[in-house]
Design an enzyme around this catalytic site. Structure first.
Site, PDB file in Angstrom:
ATOM      1  N   ASP A  93       0.850  -1.186   0.000  1.00 56.44           N
ATOM      2  CA  ASP A  93       0.000   0.000   0.000  1.00 56.44           C
ATOM      3  C   ASP A  93       0.890   1.242   0.000  1.00 56.44           C
ATOM      4  OD1 ASP A  93      -1.529   2.290   1.235  1.00 56.44           O
ATOM      5  OD2 ASP A  93      -3.136   0.802   1.128  1.00 56.44           O
ATOM      6  N   ASP A 108       0.264   3.783   2.912  1.00 54.89           N
ATOM      7  CA  ASP A 108       0.778   3.325   4.201  1.00 54.89           C
ATOM      8  C   ASP A 108       2.298   3.470   4.269  1.00 54.89           C
ATOM      9  OD1 ASP A 108      -1.724   2.700   5.103  1.00 54.89           O
ATOM     10  OD2 ASP A 108      -1.566   0.551   4.726  1.00 54.89           O
TER      11      ASP A 108
END
Length: 213
Positions: free
Chosen positions: A204, A207
């Protein structure tokens, strides 16, 4: 992947080198953020070499006066798709420090994998500018398609979309939905998994940029 006239896979050796480090799960948040900015700068250099609005000005050198092309003032707007797209903005500002920035906020419904828009703030007069839409990952293509459609509804006609890593499914979806938009992708990955994540990908991006999970 089926060839599309409006898709450019940059595939540059320097970008490949940086993406190899970007993918590594051991790469720190600081280094990840720096790499995203560096890759974006290389992408901007490659993709805008013949597509930036310019004007002719007179310049006086120590020896004589000559005419030179310069980037037209207030001609470029950067639109990151929140939140991961924010990581690419500084990479654009390295080359175009005065470019205005708008924001489109979207999150993905984890059941349908389709985007939901929750925020949109755009600079005045955006319809007359070159608009660069930024998102590090082009996965299913839903967010990209919706962001581009939103910009078209606001009158934008000159739009380019830029992603660092793209999946064939997402690239094809955006290319077919918006054939008038040029799509620039640094690296074409293999496929999406059952959860809509790019393989091999890098996890991700949001993230890893911001230290969240």
């Amino acid at each position: 992947m089926k060839k599309q006239d409006n898709v450019v896979i940059l595939d540059h050796v320097l970008i490949k080198h940086k993406i190899a480090i970007l993918r590594d799960e051991k790469t720190s948040m600081k280094q990840f953020r720096e790499l995203v900015e560096e890759i974006t700068t290389l992408m901007i250099y490659e993709s805008l070499k013949d597509g930036v609005p310019t004007v002719e000005i007179e310049v006086k050198t120590p020896l004589e006066t000559c005419m030179q092309s310069v980037v037209k003032d207030d001609s470029i707007v950067v639109i990151p798709i929140l939140r991961a797209g924010l990581g690419m903005v500084n990479g654009v500002h390295v080359l175009f420090p005065t470019a205005k920035v708008g924001h489109i906020g979207m999150y993905r419904n984890e059941e349908t994998l389709e985007p939901i828009t929750y925020y949109c703030k755009l600079p005045d007069g955006i319809e007359d500018k070159l608009v660069l839409v930024l998102d590090p990952m082009l996965a299913t293509g839903g967010s990209a398609c919706d962001a581009i459609e939103l910009l078209k509804q606001r009158g934008c006609k000159n739009i380019k979309f830029m992603a660092i890593i793209g999946a064939p499914e997402g690239i094809l979806r955006v290319a077919e939905a918006h054939p008038d938009v040029k799509i620039y992708v640094s690296t074409l990955d293999r496929e999406l998994n059952e959860n809509g994540y790019i393989l091999p990908g890098l996890g991700d991006a949001g993230d890893r940029l911001f230290g969240t999970k």
